[in-house]
Design an enzyme around this catalytic site. Sequence first.
Site, PDB file in Angstrom:
ATOM      1  CG  MET A  86      -1.934  -1.207   1.178  1.00 26.55           C
ATOM      2  SD  MET A  86      -2.834  -1.452  -0.381  1.00 26.55           S
ATOM      3  CE  MET A  86      -4.207  -0.325  -0.131  1.00 26.55           C
ATOM      4  CB  ILE A  88       3.102   5.591  -4.281  1.00 26.99           C
ATOM      5  CG1 ILE A  88       1.586   5.428  -4.306  1.00 26.99           C
ATOM      6  CG2 ILE A  88       3.625   6.064  -5.629  1.00 26.99           C
ATOM      7  CD1 ILE A  88       0.828   6.734  -4.234  1.00 26.99           C
ATOM      8  CG  LEU A  89       7.673   1.190  -4.671  1.00 30.10           C
ATOM      9  CD1 LEU A  89       8.018  -0.075  -5.430  1.00 30.10           C
ATOM     10  CD2 LEU A  89       8.484   1.294  -3.379  1.00 30.10           C
ATOM     11  CG  HIS A 105      -6.109  -1.381  -8.508  1.00 28.61           C
ATOM     12  ND1 HIS A 105      -5.716  -0.630  -7.424  1.00 28.61           N
ATOM     13  CD2 HIS A 105      -7.281  -0.850  -8.928  1.00 28.61           C
ATOM     14  CE1 HIS A 105      -6.616   0.307  -7.195  1.00 28.61           C
ATOM     15  NE2 HIS A 105      -7.565   0.199  -8.086  1.00 28.61           N
ATOM     16  CB  VAL A 140      -0.717   6.213  -8.577  1.00 29.30           C
ATOM     17  CG1 VAL A 140      -1.477   5.273  -7.644  1.00 29.30           C
ATOM     18  CG2 VAL A 140       0.373   6.932  -7.816  1.00 29.30           C
ATOM     19  CD  GLU A 170      -7.076  -9.104  -5.488  1.00 29.71           C
ATOM     20  OE1 GLU A 170      -7.289  -7.910  -5.658  1.00 29.71           O
ATOM     21  OE2 GLU A 170      -6.592  -9.546  -4.427  1.00 29.71           O
TER      22      GLU A 170
HETATM   23  C1  GAR Z   1      -5.661  -7.274  -2.447  1.00 31.66           C
HETATM   24  O1  GAR Z   1      -7.038  -7.450  -2.585  1.00 31.66           O
HETATM   25  C2  GAR Z   1      -5.162  -6.256  -3.441  1.00 31.66           C
HETATM   26  O2  GAR Z   1      -5.921  -6.192  -4.603  1.00 31.66           O
HETATM   27  C3  GAR Z   1      -5.289  -4.974  -2.670  1.00 31.66           C
HETATM   28  O3  GAR Z   1      -4.909  -5.318  -1.359  1.00 31.66           O
HETATM   29  C4  GAR Z   1      -5.328  -6.646  -1.090  1.00 31.66           C
HETATM   30  C5  GAR Z   1      -4.181  -7.357  -0.392  1.00 31.66           C
HETATM   31  O4  GAR Z   1      -4.557  -8.601   0.038  1.00 31.66           O
HETATM   32  N1  GAR Z   1      -4.431  -3.984  -3.238  1.00 31.66           N
HETATM   33  C6  GAR Z   1      -4.726  -2.687  -3.310  1.00 31.66           C
HETATM   34  O5  GAR Z   1      -5.747  -2.216  -2.869  1.00 31.66           O
HETATM   35  C7  GAR Z   1      -3.685  -1.851  -4.017  1.00 31.66           C
HETATM   36  N2  GAR Z   1      -4.142  -0.524  -4.240  1.00 31.66           N
HETATM   37  P1  GAR Z   1      -3.494  -9.666   0.538  1.00 31.66           P
HETATM   38  O6  GAR Z   1      -2.523  -8.959   1.499  1.00 31.66           O
HETATM   39  O7  GAR Z   1      -4.321 -10.666   1.282  1.00 31.66           O
HETATM   40  O8  GAR Z   1      -2.803 -10.254  -0.660  1.00 31.66           O
END
Ligand code: GAR
Length: 198
Positions: A86, A88-89, A105, A140, A170
């Site tokens: 979470m 930004i690099l 995402h 981003v 995912e």
């Molecule tokens: C994931 O659902 C991913 O899509 C989201 O964080 C979750 C991490 O889950 N990413 C973002 O919102 C990026 N902006 P996890 O730690 O269980 O893999």
Amino acid sequence: MLISGSGSNLQAIVDAQADDPSFSAELAVVVSDRFGVGGLLRAETFGIPSEVVNWSDYPDRTAFTAAICQTLVRYDVELVVLAGFMRILSEEAIQRFPNAILNIHPALLPAFPGAHAVEDALAYGVKTTGVTVHFVDEHVDHGPIIAQEPVPVMAADTAALLHKRIQTIEHRLYPKCVRAAASGHLRVEGRTVIWNER
Ligand code: GAR
């Protein structure tokens, strides 16, 4: 892999590797931007080295990114997988790993970029949202798209319920994309990602 949270995508990738002998990339290190998250425990369970580059120890994004890059270089990584990371690099990371940083995402980009994609999609009232896997560039949630899958929004959805269904997608989609990238099966031409094998 870079994480900030529970690491369920890390788990999905490790599981996919266990199921598929041809998915042979070595998971060199799990890096978290904070202490005490579930993803670090998972890494320990799997015997994968882990490091914390603690965001609050650094004065700014540039210094934080430099520390992340140093860690990645120390482990000699070739591909960087952001999984619920979470932060930004800054540009240094993009320059050091061009077209070699993947992000997942929880929305159909370019819709709903940012840290609250699931909540934002729900608040907007869309009937379909989804998952995007993309290469990271200097903007981003913007780089060339590797894969997308839709997820329907149900009338009774809360952000938690919707996010749960998104994560089911995912966990199938990300390992497939990581495997393709790690096997050299993805080519980027401008904004287009070409798959040589699915
Ligand atoms: C994931 O659902 C991913 O899509 C989201 O964080 C979750 C991490 O889950 N990413 C973002 O919102 C990026 N902006 P996890 O730690 O269980 O893999």
